[in-house]
Design an enzyme around this catalytic site. Structure first.
Site, mmCIF file in Angstrom:
data_model
loop_
_atom_site.group_PDB
_atom_site.id
_atom_site.type_symbol
_atom_site.label_atom_id
_atom_site.label_comp_id
_atom_site.label_asym_id
_atom_site.label_seq_id
_atom_site.Cartn_x
_atom_site.Cartn_y
_atom_site.Cartn_z
ATOM 1 N N ASP A 18 0.822 -1.229 0.000
ATOM 2 C CA ASP A 18 0.000 0.000 0.000
ATOM 3 C C ASP A 18 0.850 1.271 0.000
ATOM 4 O O ASP A 18 0.492 2.241 -0.650
ATOM 5 C CB ASP A 18 -1.047 0.017 1.128
ATOM 6 C CG ASP A 18 -0.471 -0.046 2.532
ATOM 7 O OD1 ASP A 18 0.725 -0.395 2.679
ATOM 8 O OD2 ASP A 18 -1.216 0.261 3.481
ATOM 9 N N SER A 49 -12.072 4.644 26.863
ATOM 10 C CA SER A 49 -12.025 3.357 26.167
ATOM 11 C C SER A 49 -12.026 2.250 27.199
ATOM 12 O O SER A 49 -11.267 2.302 28.174
ATOM 13 C CB SER A 49 -10.768 3.238 25.309
ATOM 14 O OG SER A 49 -10.622 1.883 24.897
ATOM 15 N N SER A 112 -6.748 -3.046 14.950
ATOM 16 C CA SER A 112 -7.588 -2.389 15.963
ATOM 17 C C SER A 112 -7.466 -0.878 15.843
ATOM 18 O O SER A 112 -8.406 -0.150 16.154
ATOM 19 C CB SER A 112 -7.169 -2.833 17.366
ATOM 20 O OG SER A 112 -5.900 -2.321 17.714
ATOM 21 N N SER A 113 -6.312 -0.399 15.365
ATOM 22 C CA SER A 113 -6.103 1.063 15.299
ATOM 23 C C SER A 113 -7.024 1.695 14.252
ATOM 24 O O SER A 113 -7.625 2.744 14.500
ATOM 25 C CB SER A 113 -4.634 1.400 15.019
ATOM 26 O OG SER A 113 -4.195 0.808 13.832
ATOM 27 N N ASP A 157 -5.463 -0.284 5.880
ATOM 28 C CA ASP A 157 -6.326 -0.594 7.027
ATOM 29 C C ASP A 157 -7.569 0.288 7.055
ATOM 30 O O ASP A 157 -8.686 -0.186 7.297
ATOM 31 C CB ASP A 157 -5.553 -0.413 8.339
ATOM 32 C CG ASP A 157 -4.356 -1.337 8.430
ATOM 33 O OD1 ASP A 157 -4.255 -2.253 7.595
ATOM 34 O OD2 ASP A 157 -3.520 -1.143 9.332
#
Ligand code: ADP
Ligand code: MG
Length: 373
Positions: A18, A49, A112-113, A157
């Protein structure tokens, strides 16, 4: 007030392409991050969170404009970066409470980010900036990760979290942003995609990622092309005198070819077993040419293949994290057990295995005008 959700992802193929303007082929996981957002009129920004219970943040929209970011805990720079990027693009935010909760394992190479930034970004779009496009959201969330959290990722992502659809792979050209949804119905072929989270943290990933990015840029410069995407044939890479740059270029060039070939085969409805050798070739290339594998990843891939998986490879940036394996539905238990045994024999942390089908991309979960609190 409302709830939004964005998924983690696995990349079927197209690793480290990418940031070289190349091709990727991810799918959304049924695991994701939920963002509960409530608008407030007083300019206050409150972040919570469930995965960072001791690191709550109370600040203001005005404070994000200053240089005081070093005081914010690292995790909060992802959502604060998203808020800041909306502000920078001229969108007025009166204040907001964000409560985050995730089912994506953190730091396992399952993104997850991006699930975090993308869930926040669609909440802000729906609440304050309905005209912001998907392309803008990809840019906003990538900037949050690159600039505010300081992680130099490409757009894989964020694009996966925002653009994937249920039952499909996302075939994405990261140069043009052109994308295509390719049906991926493994059940029809009595197949499953097994994900193995090796539990080994990808600690080296930031520094090594930056090094790989620099090496790819150097290889492209030596070949006289803007990016390795523009050096499409292997004989071209063979011209590089530096053996390390030659290996790096060879990975990117062959990986782009594998993504296109797999997309081509699946587009025509081929049995996914036919693409399996390309998945394994992708792992070999990441291990030997790009040098981003790690012993737990290699162990999991070898154990999966030995136990009958059709193909297997590390997924994500490497150095730890997760692998995927294409496995006959009736062999999943056997392959999972073989991986657990191989890990036990080497005294690695026990892996976590689960099967996935392509889930939906980022979306609003439900709208509500009353507070549940
Ligand atoms: P991956 O994206 O593969 O899981 P990264 O290292 O890119 O791994 O991102 C993990 C980081 O993202 C965590 O260290 C944390 O800072 C942040 N993060 C992700 N999800 C959450 C969450 N639900 N709550 C708090 N921080 C999170
Ligand atoms: Mg990440």
């Amino acid at each position: 007030m409302g709830r939004w959700w964005a998924p983690g992802r696995v990349n079927l193929i197209g690793e480290h392409t990418d940031y070289n303007d190349g091709y990727v082929l991810p799918l959304a996981l049924p695991l994701g991050t939920t963002c509960t957002a409530r608008v407030r009129p007083d300019g206050v920004v409150r972040l919570r969170s469930r995965q960072a219970p001791r690191d709550a943040v109370d600040t203001t929209t005005a404070a994000l404009d200053s240089s005081g970011w070093s005081g914010f805990p690292v995790w909060s720079r992802y959502p604060l970066g998203v808020i800041r990027e909306f502000q920078r693009r001229g969108h007025e935010l009166p204040g907001i409470d964000l409560d985050l909760d995730s089912t994506v394992p953190i730091g396992a190479g399952l993104s997850s980010s991006a699930a975090l930034t993308c869930s926040v970004s669609i909440a802000l779009r729906d609440l304050f900036a309905p005209t912001v496009s998907a392309t803008d959201l990809i840019d906003i969330t990538r900037t949050a990760e690159n600039v505010y959290a300081g992680v130099p990722t490409g757009a894989l992502d964020q694009s996966a979290a925002l653009l994937c659809t249920a039952g499909h792979l996302l075939f994405l050209d990261t140069r043009t942003g052109a994308s295509e949804q390719i049906p991926f119905d493994l059940d029809h072929f009595a197949l499953t995609l097994l994900v193995v989270d090796t539990g080994s943290p990808h600690t080296l990933v930031d520094s090594e990622y930056a090094a790989r990015s620099a090496e790819c840029a150097a290889a492209a410069a030596a070949l006289g092309v803007p990016t390795l995407r523009d050096a499409p044939t292997l004989p071209t890479a063979a011209r590089l005198p530096d053996p390390l740059l030659r290996r790096r270029a060879r990975h990117v060039i062959t990986e782009n070819a594998r993504v296109r070939q797999i997309a081509e085969q699946l587009r025509t409805g081929a049995d996914p077993r036919t693409i399996a050798p390309l998945l394994t070739a992708g792992h070999t290339s990441l291990r030997d040419d790009f040098e981003v594998s790690a012993p737990p990843l290699d162990t999991a891939v070898t154990a999966a293949l030995t136990a009958g998986a059709h193909g297997a490879r590390l997924t994500g940036a490497g150095f730890g994290g997760s692998i995927i394996a294409l496995v006959d539905r009736d062999r999943v238990a056997e392959v999972s057990a073989a991986i657990r045994e191989a890990f036990s024999a080497k005294a690695f942390t026990p892996p976590r295995t689960f099967v996935v089908t392509p889930a939906a991309g980022a979306h609003r979960v439900r709208a509500s005008t009353t507070s549940p609190h």
